[in-house]
Motif scaffolding. Structure first.
Motif, short mmCIF file in Angstrom:
data_model
loop_
_atom_site.label_atom_id
_atom_site.label_comp_id
_atom_site.label_asym_id
_atom_site.label_seq_id
_atom_site.Cartn_x
_atom_site.Cartn_y
_atom_site.Cartn_z
N PRO A 189 3.58 11.13 8.45
CA PRO A 189 2.38 11.78 7.89
C PRO A 189 2.35 11.65 6.37
CG PRO A 189 3.48 13.21 9.48
CD PRO A 189 4.40 12.06 9.25
N GLY A 190 1.16 11.40 5.83
CA GLY A 190 1.00 11.32 4.38
C GLY A 190 1.04 9.91 3.84
N VAL A 191 1.50 8.94 4.61
CA VAL A 191 1.52 7.55 4.15
C VAL A 191 0.11 6.98 4.28
CG1 VAL A 191 2.41 5.23 4.58
CG2 VAL A 191 3.93 7.19 4.75
N PRO A 192 -0.45 6.41 3.22
CA PRO A 192 -1.83 5.90 3.29
C PRO A 192 -2.00 4.87 4.41
CG PRO A 192 -1.02 5.88 1.03
CD PRO A 192 0.17 6.20 1.90
N ARG A 193 -3.19 4.85 4.98
CA ARG A 193 -3.49 3.91 6.06
C ARG A 193 -4.18 2.65 5.56
NH1 ARG A 193 -5.78 7.87 10.92
NH2 ARG A 193 -3.93 9.22 11.06
N SER A 194 -4.66 2.69 4.33
CA SER A 194 -5.36 1.52 3.80
C SER A 194 -5.20 1.47 2.30
CB SER A 194 -6.85 1.56 4.18
OG SER A 194 -7.48 2.67 3.58
N ALA A 195 -5.41 0.27 1.78
CA ALA A 195 -5.48 0.05 0.33
C ALA A 195 -6.89 -0.44 0.07
CB ALA A 195 -4.45 -0.97 -0.11
N GLY A 196 -7.76 0.47 -0.34
CA GLY A 196 -9.17 0.12 -0.41
C GLY A 196 -9.68 -0.13 1.00
N ALA A 197 -10.24 -1.33 1.21
CA ALA A 197 -10.76 -1.67 2.53
C ALA A 197 -9.75 -2.43 3.38
CB ALA A 197 -12.03 -2.52 2.38
N VAL A 198 -8.54 -2.67 2.85
CA VAL A 198 -7.53 -3.47 3.55
C VAL A 198 -6.56 -2.55 4.29
CG1 VAL A 198 -5.73 -5.21 3.31
CG2 VAL A 198 -7.72 -5.25 1.79
N PRO A 199 -6.34 -2.76 5.59
CA PRO A 199 -5.37 -1.94 6.32
C PRO A 199 -3.98 -2.07 5.70
CG PRO A 199 -6.73 -3.21 7.83
CD PRO A 199 -7.02 -3.73 6.46
N LEU A 200 -3.28 -0.95 5.60
CA LEU A 200 -1.94 -0.94 5.01
C LEU A 200 -0.90 -0.84 6.13
CD1 LEU A 200 -0.67 -0.92 2.15
CD2 LEU A 200 -0.56 1.57 2.35
N ALA A 201 0.06 -1.76 6.09
CA ALA A 201 1.09 -1.79 7.14
C ALA A 201 2.15 -0.73 6.92
CB ALA A 201 1.73 -3.18 7.19
N GLY A 202 2.30 -0.24 5.68
CA GLY A 202 3.31 0.77 5.42
C GLY A 202 3.73 0.72 3.96
N ILE A 203 4.92 1.22 3.69
CA ILE A 203 5.47 1.19 2.34
C ILE A 203 6.86 0.58 2.36
CG2 ILE A 203 4.14 3.21 1.59
CD1 ILE A 203 6.59 4.92 1.93
N LEU A 204 7.20 -0.11 1.29
CA LEU A 204 8.55 -0.65 1.14
C LEU A 204 9.31 0.25 0.18
CD1 LEU A 204 7.94 -4.51 0.86
CD2 LEU A 204 8.47 -3.13 2.88
N GLY A 205 10.39 0.84 0.68
CA GLY A 205 11.17 1.79 -0.08
C GLY A 205 12.50 1.23 -0.55
N ASN A 206 13.40 2.13 -0.90
CA ASN A 206 14.62 1.72 -1.59
C ASN A 206 15.69 1.11 -0.69
OD1 ASN A 206 13.74 2.43 -4.18
ND2 ASN A 206 14.19 4.59 -3.79
N ASN A 207 15.51 1.13 0.62
CA ASN A 207 16.43 0.34 1.43
C ASN A 207 16.12 -1.16 1.33
OD1 ASN A 207 14.04 0.76 2.96
ND2 ASN A 207 15.13 0.39 4.88
N ILE A 208 14.99 -1.50 0.68
CA ILE A 208 14.70 -2.88 0.29
C ILE A 208 15.07 -3.10 -1.17
CG2 ILE A 208 12.85 -4.57 -0.11
CD1 ILE A 208 13.46 -4.28 2.82
N TRP A 209 14.56 -2.24 -2.05
CA TRP A 209 14.71 -2.48 -3.50
C TRP A 209 16.15 -2.31 -3.98
CZ3 TRP A 209 10.64 -4.90 -3.49
CH2 TRP A 209 9.43 -4.41 -3.02
N GLN A 210 16.98 -1.58 -3.25
CA GLN A 210 18.35 -1.34 -3.71
C GLN A 210 19.18 -2.62 -3.78
OE1 GLN A 210 20.30 1.24 -0.92
NE2 GLN A 210 20.14 -0.20 0.77
N HIS A 211 18.71 -3.68 -3.15
CA HIS A 211 19.46 -4.94 -3.18
C HIS A 211 19.20 -5.75 -4.45
CE1 HIS A 211 20.76 -4.51 1.01
NE2 HIS A 211 19.52 -4.11 1.27
N PHE A 212 18.21 -5.34 -5.24
CA PHE A 212 17.76 -6.18 -6.34
C PHE A 212 17.79 -5.45 -7.69
CE2 PHE A 212 15.19 -7.46 -2.59
CZ PHE A 212 15.60 -8.78 -2.49
#
Length: 229
Positions: A115-138
């Motif tokens: 709950p609370g994660v946006p469903r779209s970016a403007g008119a484009v459907p949003l698949a989700g969010i990329l968090g720190n279990n991705i960014w922590q590698h870089f």
């Protein structure tokens, strides 16, 4: 949507991650003045999806519709996800693969339908969010003017001498900042430890106002939306 070109002096890999030492990825906004950043990733052959770049999230999130489309199996995870909007129980799944720029991940833990994660970016459907279990590698370098993000494996990019120290506890990056204001002609300031959150809009202080800035505080009536609400 197009993907940013990458370059590398050599290829490297860690567990579940393979790709070049450095790559550059295009970022997207809903408008030229948009404050949130988005990136197009590949979830398999001929399958692209738009995700929000969220350094304030400890774990990546996929929408319930995407999880159903990919036939991901999810189960109730321990604990709760905590965000601006409160806390929420969550279901965990494993995303088989994800490619961002020239970096390829396998078997990524994701939360489903939070709950609370946006469903779209403007008119484009949003698949989700990329968090720190991705960014922590870089080592992540974001150019807001050029709408580009550089992803570098540790030790492969020069850190400017003017860089502010970042404290990462495995879930959230934090930085010490000086906050200033003016009260009846008198300058006031305080030193605060704040989370670096690309998913937030503006500066948000949680709890009561810092002691030195309490004279500037007023009661807000605007709702804050985020994970949990």
């Amino acid at each position: 949507m197009t993907r940013g070109a990458g370059h590398s002096p050599s290829d490297s890999s860690t567990e579940g991650l393979s790709g070049p030492a450095v790559s550059t990825v295009d970022l997207w906004r809903t408008s030229p003045e948009g404050s949130k950043l988005y990136v197009v990733v590949e979830l398999g052959p001929d399958r692209e999806a738009l995700f929000m770049v969220d350094t304030g999230a400890s774990v990546s999130v996929v929408s319930a519709s995407l999880a159903a489309e990919l036939a991901l199996e999810s189960h109730r995870a321990r604990g709760e996800l905590v965000g601006l909007g409160g806390s929420s129980p969550w279901h965990k799944a494993v995303l088989p693969e994800l490619t961002i720029g020239q970096h390829h991940f396998t078997d990524i833990d994701v939360a489903v339908g939070v709950p609370g994660v946006p469903r779209s970016a403007g008119a484009v459907p949003l698949a989700g969010i990329l968090g720190n279990n991705i960014w922590q590698h870089f080592v992540v370098q974001i150019d807001y003017v050029s709408n580009e993000m550089v992803l570098a494996l540790p030790g492969n990019i020069d850190i400017p001498s003017t860089a502010t120290p970042l404290f990462f506890n495995g879930q959230h990056p934090r930085a010490t900042v000086e906050v200033y204001g003016d009260h009846e002609g008198v300058r006031v300031s305080d030193t605060l430890l704040l989370e670096v959150d690309t998913g937030a809009q503006g500066l948000v202080l949680s709890g009561g106002a810092p002691r030195n800035l309490s004279s500037l505080a007023t009661e807000g009536v605007e709702p804050l939306f985020g994970i949990g609400a």
